[in-house]
Scaffold this motif. Sequence first.
Motif: not given
Length: 459
Positions: A318-324, A418-422, A424-428, A446-450
């Motif tokens: 359940g690890l998350r990828s935080p946004g903004a 980084v901007v696209r990930t956080r 804009l919430g892009d999961p990939d 999410y993989a990189l967050r792990h």
Amino acid sequence: MDEDTRYEAVRSRDARFDGVFFFAVETTGIYCRPSCPAVTPKRRNVRFFATAAAAQGSGFRACRRCRPDAVPGSAEWNARADVVGRAMRLIGDGVVDREGVPGLAARLGYSARQVQRLLTAELGAGPVALARAQRAHTARVLLQTTGLPVTEIAFASGFASVRQFNDTVRAVYATTPSGLRAAAPGNRRTTDPATAGLPLRLAHRGPYQAGPVFDLLQREAVAGIEEVLGVPGRRTYRRTLRLPYGTGIAAVDERPGRARPGTGGWLEARLHLTDLRDLTTAVQRLRRLFDLDADPYAVDERLGADPRLAPLVAARPGLRSPGAADPEELAVRALVGPAEAGRLVRRYGKVLDAPCGGLTHVFPEPAVLAEAEPGGTLGALAAALADGVVRLDAGADRDDAQRALLALPGLRPRTAAVVRTRALGDPDVAPPGTDVPDTWRPWRSYALRHLCAAGQPEP
């Protein structure tokens, strides 16, 4: 999913699908979430809907036992980059309430008729119905957590009149606003939300690893607009918010709540708003910041099949990828770093009318930064954000935003990633220069967050 598969999810009360779809029972006139603990209805009496708004539009009222309007949003709307996904994010941010359907259509680059047709065809409800369902949920929260007069709640929820408010509450909840208030637990109600704040439960599905999220927020915290108090496991994250009608202060607790095993849980939060019309927008921005609408089951299933990631997923399900909470603020901070962001806050940030603890400012708006710091990459980014050349709102096209960012002088591809990930919430997203396997798609963020949480280097 076909309807037989959905019925099996209902029959097994599978909480993984809460918010993914809703089911209604024709003999009772009630719609529920899949994990509703009530007796499973017969298959011939069940209808399925993609959204709560579609169920309401067909004449069904919300179940008082499982409260389907309080489920996490579908993870699909955050992951999808098409028009429907972008529209759902904008509606969640309150754009229809503030700008109407024409404003929503203009942001998407389509006509109002096309947006209506696309949403109705896929979701069974148009933008007005979707916004109405959201207003009804906001009204219920205010009725059950505050002692505000009903008239004030009606307009704070986004309704145009008290009559419209009363009719909607009766249609959705089969009771009057006074009856809905009377059914609320009294210990969560506050008389003056301006001073005591609004107590909220921010629901999520599946397991939630709060620790790594709070670790990241604590490392990145900028004095004046953010602070993290307490010890690990019991921390509280507090920050200021710049909202359409005013400002706000949000506090979110690290320790998650849980209703019963296998049903997800929630994060306790409290909101102080200068204008209650910002409630829906503030809640949605917190949900994006903490990635509360994610589908951890889908993410963990895909990443857990990879030999390198399998032990990391098992250690942190359940690890998350935080946004903004503020995409434009995030873009500036990703460019300049925490120390320089702190200087910008102290020098150009808006001072709160009522500072609270270490929270004294709101992050400066792009137009202010563009005028005050016109040179270099920061000036170019601030001007592009202020002029709309770079759009990072909830309905922005991710590819267009990335191209516009990379066109700015001096902005590095890694910063754009980084901007696209956080923001804009892009999961990939895979940062430039990394060799990330395609088997991690569509969850490379999410993989990189792990890897980061485990202290391992990027590929």
